[in-house]
Design a protein around this motif. Structure first.
Motif, PDB file in Angstrom:
ATOM      1  N   MET A   1      12.641  -0.869   6.004  1.00 42.58           N
ATOM      2  CA  MET A   1      11.504  -1.959   5.945  1.00 42.58           C
ATOM      3  C   MET A   1      11.945  -3.070   5.289  1.00 42.58           C
ATOM      4  SD  MET A   1       7.744  -1.384   4.068  1.00 42.58           S
ATOM      5  CE  MET A   1       6.903  -0.316   5.186  1.00 42.58           C
ATOM      6  N   GLY A   2      12.014  -4.131   6.017  1.00 41.68           N
ATOM      7  CA  GLY A   2      12.289  -5.546   5.326  1.00 41.68           C
ATOM      8  C   GLY A   2      11.294  -6.052   4.565  1.00 41.68           C
ATOM      9  N   ILE A   3      11.772  -7.301   3.459  1.00 42.38           N
ATOM     10  CA  ILE A   3      11.119  -7.654   2.647  1.00 42.38           C
ATOM     11  C   ILE A   3       9.696  -8.477   3.362  1.00 42.38           C
ATOM     12  CG2 ILE A   3      11.079  -9.724   0.813  1.00 42.38           C
ATOM     13  CD1 ILE A   3      12.424  -7.388  -0.166  1.00 42.38           C
ATOM     14  N   PRO A   4       9.880  -9.295   4.287  1.00 48.31           N
ATOM     15  CA  PRO A   4       8.758  -9.729   4.764  1.00 48.31           C
ATOM     16  C   PRO A   4       7.520  -8.869   5.321  1.00 48.31           C
ATOM     17  CG  PRO A   4      10.439 -10.570   6.226  1.00 48.31           C
ATOM     18  CD  PRO A   4      11.033  -9.672   5.145  1.00 48.31           C
ATOM     19  N   ARG A   5       8.075  -7.610   5.618  1.00 47.51           N
ATOM     20  CA  ARG A   5       6.883  -6.552   6.181  1.00 47.51           C
ATOM     21  C   ARG A   5       6.389  -5.804   4.771  1.00 47.51           C
ATOM     22  NH1 ARG A   5       8.536  -1.670  10.595  1.00 47.51           N
ATOM     23  NH2 ARG A   5       6.643  -1.646  11.208  1.00 47.51           N
ATOM     24  N   LEU A   6       7.303  -5.879   3.888  1.00 51.57           N
ATOM     25  CA  LEU A   6       6.669  -5.177   2.414  1.00 51.57           C
ATOM     26  C   LEU A   6       5.837  -6.235   1.958  1.00 51.57           C
ATOM     27  CD1 LEU A   6       6.923  -2.903   0.455  1.00 51.57           C
ATOM     28  CD2 LEU A   6       8.781  -4.427  -0.712  1.00 51.57           C
ATOM     29  N   LEU A   7       6.265  -7.452   2.068  1.00 52.47           N
ATOM     30  CA  LEU A   7       5.007  -8.547   1.382  1.00 52.47           C
ATOM     31  C   LEU A   7       3.709  -8.574   1.939  1.00 52.47           C
ATOM     32  CD1 LEU A   7       7.605 -11.580   0.666  1.00 52.47           C
ATOM     33  CD2 LEU A   7       6.227  -9.916  -0.897  1.00 52.47           C
ATOM     34  N   ILE A   8       3.659  -8.449   3.395  1.00 55.64           N
ATOM     35  CA  ILE A   8       2.483  -8.379   4.298  1.00 55.64           C
ATOM     36  C   ILE A   8       1.763  -7.243   3.716  1.00 55.64           C
ATOM     37  CG2 ILE A   8       1.735  -8.188   6.555  1.00 55.64           C
ATOM     38  CD1 ILE A   8       3.887  -9.942   7.545  1.00 55.64           C
ATOM     39  N   LEU A   9       2.581  -6.046   3.742  1.00 54.70           N
ATOM     40  CA  LEU A   9       1.747  -4.736   3.707  1.00 54.70           C
ATOM     41  C   LEU A   9       1.121  -4.766   2.131  1.00 54.70           C
ATOM     42  CD1 LEU A   9       1.210  -1.813   3.956  1.00 54.70           C
ATOM     43  CD2 LEU A   9       3.237  -1.233   2.785  1.00 54.70           C
ATOM     44  N   MET A  10       1.898  -5.567   1.080  1.00 54.85           N
ATOM     45  CA  MET A  10       1.384  -5.754  -0.181  1.00 54.85           C
ATOM     46  C   MET A  10       0.147  -6.344   0.037  1.00 54.85           C
ATOM     47  SD  MET A  10       4.690  -5.318  -2.655  1.00 54.85           S
ATOM     48  CE  MET A  10       3.936  -5.743  -4.316  1.00 54.85           C
ATOM     49  N   GLY A  11       0.231  -7.604   0.570  1.00 56.31           N
ATOM     50  CA  GLY A  11      -0.911  -8.748   0.719  1.00 56.31           C
ATOM     51  C   GLY A  11      -2.004  -7.843   1.426  1.00 56.31           C
ATOM     52  N   VAL A  12      -1.921  -7.188   2.173  1.00 51.55           N
ATOM     53  CA  VAL A  12      -3.052  -6.181   2.818  1.00 51.55           C
ATOM     54  C   VAL A  12      -3.763  -5.551   2.002  1.00 51.55           C
ATOM     55  CG1 VAL A  12      -3.630  -4.671   4.754  1.00 51.55           C
ATOM     56  CG2 VAL A  12      -2.468  -6.846   5.210  1.00 51.55           C
ATOM     57  N   ILE A  13      -2.764  -4.916   1.058  1.00 56.00           N
ATOM     58  CA  ILE A  13      -3.448  -3.721  -0.057  1.00 56.00           C
ATOM     59  C   ILE A  13      -4.286  -4.547  -0.952  1.00 56.00           C
ATOM     60  CG2 ILE A  13      -2.662  -2.186  -1.563  1.00 56.00           C
ATOM     61  CD1 ILE A  13      -0.449  -1.234   0.208  1.00 56.00           C
ATOM     62  N   LEU A  14      -3.651  -5.714  -1.376  1.00 51.29           N
ATOM     63  CA  LEU A  14      -4.336  -6.530  -2.438  1.00 51.29           C
ATOM     64  C   LEU A  14      -5.812  -6.948  -1.771  1.00 51.29           C
ATOM     65  CD1 LEU A  14      -1.640  -8.537  -3.904  1.00 51.29           C
ATOM     66  CD2 LEU A  14      -2.833  -6.761  -4.974  1.00 51.29           C
ATOM     67  N   ILE A  15      -5.902  -7.251  -0.576  1.00 53.36           N
ATOM     68  CA  ILE A  15      -7.094  -7.790   0.095  1.00 53.36           C
ATOM     69  C   ILE A  15      -8.041  -6.828   0.203  1.00 53.36           C
ATOM     70  CG2 ILE A  15      -8.165  -8.355   1.961  1.00 53.36           C
ATOM     71  CD1 ILE A  15      -5.692 -10.353   2.555  1.00 53.36           C
ATOM     72  N   ILE A  16      -7.642  -5.467   0.612  1.00 50.15           N
ATOM     73  CA  ILE A  16      -8.570  -4.118   0.623  1.00 50.15           C
ATOM     74  C   ILE A  16      -8.974  -4.121  -1.036  1.00 50.15           C
ATOM     75  CG2 ILE A  16      -8.555  -1.891   0.858  1.00 50.15           C
ATOM     76  CD1 ILE A  16      -6.999  -2.492   2.982  1.00 50.15           C
ATOM     77  N   ILE A  17      -8.349  -4.083  -1.929  1.00 52.36           N
ATOM     78  CA  ILE A  17      -8.676  -3.974  -3.352  1.00 52.36           C
ATOM     79  C   ILE A  17      -9.651  -4.949  -3.873  1.00 52.36           C
ATOM     80  CG2 ILE A  17      -7.812  -3.870  -5.685  1.00 52.36           C
ATOM     81  CD1 ILE A  17      -5.064  -2.268  -4.598  1.00 52.36           C
ATOM     82  N   GLY A  18      -9.222  -6.256  -3.409  1.00 53.04           N
ATOM     83  CA  GLY A  18     -10.220  -7.163  -3.915  1.00 53.04           C
ATOM     84  C   GLY A  18     -11.528  -7.030  -3.201  1.00 53.04           C
ATOM     85  N   THR A  55       1.277   2.757  -8.817  1.00 50.20           N
ATOM     86  CA  THR A  55       2.210   3.867  -8.865  1.00 50.20           C
ATOM     87  C   THR A  55       2.395   4.530  -7.623  1.00 50.20           C
ATOM     88  OG1 THR A  55       1.888   4.076 -11.563  1.00 50.20           O
ATOM     89  CG2 THR A  55       3.027   5.980 -10.319  1.00 50.20           C
ATOM     90  N   LEU A  56       1.112   4.944  -7.053  1.00 52.91           N
ATOM     91  CA  LEU A  56       1.090   5.897  -5.804  1.00 52.91           C
ATOM     92  C   LEU A  56       1.770   4.717  -4.867  1.00 52.91           C
ATOM     93  CD1 LEU A  56      -2.292   7.328  -5.949  1.00 52.91           C
ATOM     94  CD2 LEU A  56      -0.079   8.263  -6.311  1.00 52.91           C
ATOM     95  N   ILE A  57       1.488   3.459  -4.691  1.00 48.33           N
ATOM     96  CA  ILE A  57       1.897   2.640  -3.644  1.00 48.33           C
ATOM     97  C   ILE A  57       3.504   2.382  -3.917  1.00 48.33           C
ATOM     98  CG2 ILE A  57       2.044   0.124  -3.174  1.00 48.33           C
ATOM     99  CD1 ILE A  57      -0.949  -0.112  -3.838  1.00 48.33           C
ATOM    100  N   PHE A  58       3.991   2.172  -4.893  1.00 49.98           N
ATOM    101  CA  PHE A  58       5.573   2.194  -5.119  1.00 49.98           C
ATOM    102  C   PHE A  58       5.984   3.317  -5.009  1.00 49.98           C
ATOM    103  CE2 PHE A  58       4.426  -1.529  -7.741  1.00 49.98           C
ATOM    104  CZ  PHE A  58       4.748  -2.521  -6.986  1.00 49.98           C
ATOM    105  N   TYR A  59       5.492   4.515  -5.052  1.00 49.43           N
ATOM    106  CA  TYR A  59       6.244   5.761  -4.834  1.00 49.43           C
ATOM    107  C   TYR A  59       6.413   6.065  -3.398  1.00 49.43           C
ATOM    108  CZ  TYR A  59       6.527  10.809  -4.138  1.00 49.43           C
ATOM    109  OH  TYR A  59       6.957  12.187  -3.919  1.00 49.43           O
ATOM    110  N   VAL A  60       5.168   5.598  -2.657  1.00 51.75           N
ATOM    111  CA  VAL A  60       5.445   5.819  -1.114  1.00 51.75           C
ATOM    112  C   VAL A  60       6.374   5.027  -0.536  1.00 51.75           C
ATOM    113  CG1 VAL A  60       4.028   5.425   0.958  1.00 51.75           C
ATOM    114  CG2 VAL A  60       3.022   6.755  -0.876  1.00 51.75           C
ATOM    115  N   ILE A  61       6.501   3.698  -1.068  1.00 53.97           N
ATOM    116  CA  ILE A  61       7.377   2.524  -0.807  1.00 53.97           C
ATOM    117  C   ILE A  61       8.638   3.179  -0.946  1.00 53.97           C
ATOM    118  CG2 ILE A  61       8.423   0.428  -1.196  1.00 53.97           C
ATOM    119  CD1 ILE A  61       5.431  -0.731  -1.348  1.00 53.97           C
ATOM    120  N   GLY A  62       9.118   3.629  -2.114  1.00 49.13           N
ATOM    121  CA  GLY A  62      10.338   4.187  -2.373  1.00 49.13           C
ATOM    122  C   GLY A  62      10.490   5.464  -1.719  1.00 49.13           C
TER     123      GLY A  62
END
Length: 65
Positions: A1-18, A55-62
């Motif tokens: 998984m590349g950095i751009p894809r990871l940033l998009i995924l994290m952005g989507v997660i933050l939008i959902i949480i917001g 923690t769960l997000i970073f565990y899954v990414i790892g």
């Protein structure tokens, strides 16, 4: 998984949480003191929830590296 894809995924997660945070509002268990013109807000439960979710997000990414 590349950095751009990871940033998009994290952005989507933050939008959902917001969005969820907007609908839920204040989480019960957070400490609020109001006295006169001063309000002290200590979001202890919110901090714990955010910590567990991150923690769960970073565990899954790892696991997928």
């Amino acid at each position: 998984m590349g950095i751009p894809r990871l940033l998009i995924l994290m952005g989507v997660i933050l939008i959902i949480i917001g969005g969820l945070w907007t609908f839920v509002g204040k989480i019960p268990g957070d400490i609020v003191f109001k006295k006169g013109n001063t309000t002290f807000y200590f979001p202890i439960v919110t901090s714990i929830i955010i910590s567990v979710v991150l923690t769960l997000i970073f565990y899954v990414i790892g696991r997928f590296k």
